[in-house]
Design an enzyme around this catalytic site. Structure first.
Site, PDB file in Angstrom:
ATOM      1  N   ARG A  26       0.808  -1.211   0.000  1.00 32.10           N
ATOM      2  CA  ARG A  26       0.000   0.000   0.000  1.00 32.10           C
ATOM      3  C   ARG A  26       0.843   1.265   0.000  1.00 32.10           C
ATOM      4  O   ARG A  26       0.673   2.131  -0.848  1.00 32.10           O
ATOM      5  CB  ARG A  26      -0.863   0.035   1.260  1.00 32.10           C
ATOM      6  N   THR A  27       1.728   1.394   0.979  1.00 31.83           N
ATOM      7  CA  THR A  27       2.419   2.660   1.162  1.00 31.83           C
ATOM      8  C   THR A  27       3.316   2.965  -0.037  1.00 31.83           C
ATOM      9  O   THR A  27       3.310   4.086  -0.548  1.00 31.83           O
ATOM     10  CB  THR A  27       3.244   2.628   2.466  1.00 31.83           C
ATOM     11  N   LYS A  73      25.057  -6.405   0.201  1.00 39.31           N
ATOM     12  CA  LYS A  73      26.516  -6.573   0.276  1.00 39.31           C
ATOM     13  C   LYS A  73      27.083  -5.956   1.547  1.00 39.31           C
ATOM     14  O   LYS A  73      28.298  -5.884   1.714  1.00 39.31           O
ATOM     15  CB  LYS A  73      27.186  -5.916  -0.933  1.00 39.31           C
ATOM     16  N   HIS A  81       4.563   6.615  11.620  1.00 41.81           N
ATOM     17  CA  HIS A  81       4.153   6.412  10.230  1.00 41.81           C
ATOM     18  C   HIS A  81       3.241   7.603   9.912  1.00 41.81           C
ATOM     19  O   HIS A  81       2.019   7.471   9.842  1.00 41.81           O
ATOM     20  CB  HIS A  81       3.432   5.065  10.098  1.00 41.81           C
ATOM     21  N   ARG A 103      11.314   3.890   4.179  1.00 42.59           N
ATOM     22  CA  ARG A 103      10.686   2.926   5.082  1.00 42.59           C
ATOM     23  C   ARG A 103      11.805   2.070   5.631  1.00 42.59           C
ATOM     24  O   ARG A 103      12.610   1.527   4.860  1.00 42.59           O
ATOM     25  CB  ARG A 103       9.676   2.099   4.292  1.00 42.59           C
TER      26      ARG A 103
END
Lengths: 318, 175
Positions: A64-65, A92, A142, A114
């Site tokens: 969604r986000t 890495k 959020h 995020r």
């Protein structure tokens, strides 16, 4: 709805709702109202952010986000690039700061981040020129989710102040909860939080909310019920006996809904665990605005991107 | 602070423009009015009322916010963004003759932005421009089709259009 008195945010970044004042929240919500109409046009695109480059840097899975940010960016004509961590140098062993500085060397205007660590975006905001937008950091905040929740409530109820909002679920691990508590209390709503005692953070009452483990108490006469996902991936201990038991004691069923206000709104930030925090009949029922939340997310993110793209009032004055 | 148009004058001017619109378009069939926020919207609504009085027919009327189409957005390194307001065009503009309405025509940059915005809503048969005041000093090749009053000004002067709906009175003032 009174028009916002200010025309700009006071920060270069959107790291959390904790940093925003009530007039800034109103500005985002008012701007989002104007942005929402663009999504219903035959050509769903305006040239406002032409030539701006936005990096979507997602260190955690998200449907969604990430999609919502990407659609919002494209509707504003920004150039976007998505960095999927599985195919980046992070595998890495590159650090977050190094990844960010290397991306910044290519001169983007904004970074949407995020990350599973609380405060990851604060680190980037300190070392990057670009505007940083927090798309969820660990168990911290959020902010765009809380803004879209508020937008959805305001659209339906025409106000936020004075509403009883019950937030039920995994309070301990939820960044959505923290952002929503900041936003709703700043805007004058009465916030109740509810969950098993093991999932209620100690000191949560210091945020100006009422906490209970009796779901009927939280839900009684509520104007809004917001359910939070039981975050199995973040649970390292035994917080409750079983998912079945959780549903029996806390799950939002049609029966429990009868206690709420007759025009209650049922919200969930997704992804939903049907039959755990919410019964399917409730999720798909007439009171549910869960898909409206997703729909409104695009307009709210367009508003945030637009407002931050111009820089802050503070910088302009300097 | 000379008042260049008073309430009576504004009223008569808009009635005259409404008649010109009917004459030039041979009626109001397929017409639509789109006002540019803020005061263009008020003028568009008044014109719709006049057109209804003259012909008995309703002309669909919309509101256009051009902020996201401005050519000076993002031109400054930092600075607050202009406030975005809602666009409301609740009808299809495809194949309509659209009357774009604004209060003052000056550089033409607002009109340019409005033309770009309108085209994103569909493909009108034509777009005609209606303004209450044309004060000159165009920076783009744009010309109005209906002008309430031509007002030669110097760039240092400012024209204030005040309308009942937003300002509590009708007048045009030169400062």
């Amino acid at each position: 709805m009174t028009p916002a008195a200010i025309t700009a945010l006071r920060h270069k970044d959107l790291l959390g709702i904790a940093d925003l004042a009530a007039d800034e929240i109103s500005l985002v919500l008012d701007t989002a109202e104007a942005m929402k109409e663009i999504g219903s046009r035959p050509i769903k695109k305006v040239p406002a952010l032409r030539g701006k480059t936005i990096v979507n840097l997602f260190f955690e899975p998200s449907t969604r986000t990430r999609t919502s940010f990407e659609i919002a960016e494209k509707r504003l004509s920004a150039d976007t690039l998505n960095i999927a961590i599985s195919s980046s140098s992070v595998v890495k062993g590159e650090t977050l700061a190094d990844t960010a500085l290397n991306l910044e060397a290519m001169n983007p205007d904004m970074i949407v981040l995020r990350h599973s660590s609380s405060g990851a975006c604060h680190l980037l905001a300190r070392i990057c020129r670009s505007a940083i937008i927090n798309a969820g950091d660990g168990m911290h905040e959020h902010p765009t989710q809380a803004l879209l929740d508020a937008f959805t409530i305001r659209e339906r109820k025409k106000r936020l102040a004075g509403l009883k909002v019950a937030i039920v679920g995994d309070l301990l691990h939820s960044r959505v909860l923290r952002s929503n508590i900041h936003l709703l209390t700043k805007m004058g709503a009465e916030v109740w939080v509810c969950g098993p005692p093991t999932l209620i953070p100690t000191e949560i009452r210091r945020f100006g909310v009422r906490a209970t483990s009796v779901v009927e108490e939280a839900v009684r006469d509520a104007d809004v019920i917001m359910l939070l996902r039981i975050q199995l991936e973040r649970m390292e201990g035994a917080f409750f006996p079983s998912l079945r038991e959780y549903f029996n004691v806390f799950g939002m069923t049609e029966k429990r809904l009868e206690l709420a206000s007759p025009d209650v709104m049922i919200m969930h930030p997704g992804p939903m665990n049907r039959g755990v925090e919410i019964a399917s009949e409730v999720a798909d029922g007439p009171y549910s605005v869960i898909l409206d939340q997703v729909h409104n997310g695009v307009a709210v993110r367009m508003a945030v991107l637009y407002l931050l793209a111009g820089g802050s009032e503070h910088e302009a004055a300097a | 602070m000379p008042v260049v148009m008073d309430a009576d004058r504004i009223g008569r001017t808009l009635t005259r423009i409404a008649h010109e619109i009917v004459e030039r378009n041979k009626g109001v069939e397929d017409l639509a009015l789109v006002g540019i926020r803020t005061r263009g919207v008020h003028i568009a609504r008044r014109l719709a009322r006049s057109l209804k009085e003259i012909t008995g027919d309703e002309v669909p009327t919309g509101a256009l916010d051009i902020t996201l189409y401005r050519d000076d957005l993002m031109r400054h390194a930092v600075g607050p963004q202009p406030l975005v307001r809602r666009t409301e065009i609740l009808f299809s503009i495809d194949d309509r003759k659209v009357l774009l309405v604004d209060d003052v025509l000056y550089t033409g940059r607002t009109t340019r932005a409005a033309l770009d915005a309108l085209i994103d809503f569909g493909r009108p048969r034509s777009i005609q421009l209606v303004v209450l005041v044309d004060r000159g000093h165009r920076e783009l090749p744009i010309k109005a089709d209906y002008v309430g009053k031509n007002l030669p000004t110097s760039p240092e002067e400012s024209i204030q259009v005040r309308l009942m709906e937003s300002d509590g009175q009708d007048e045009v003032v030169l400062q």
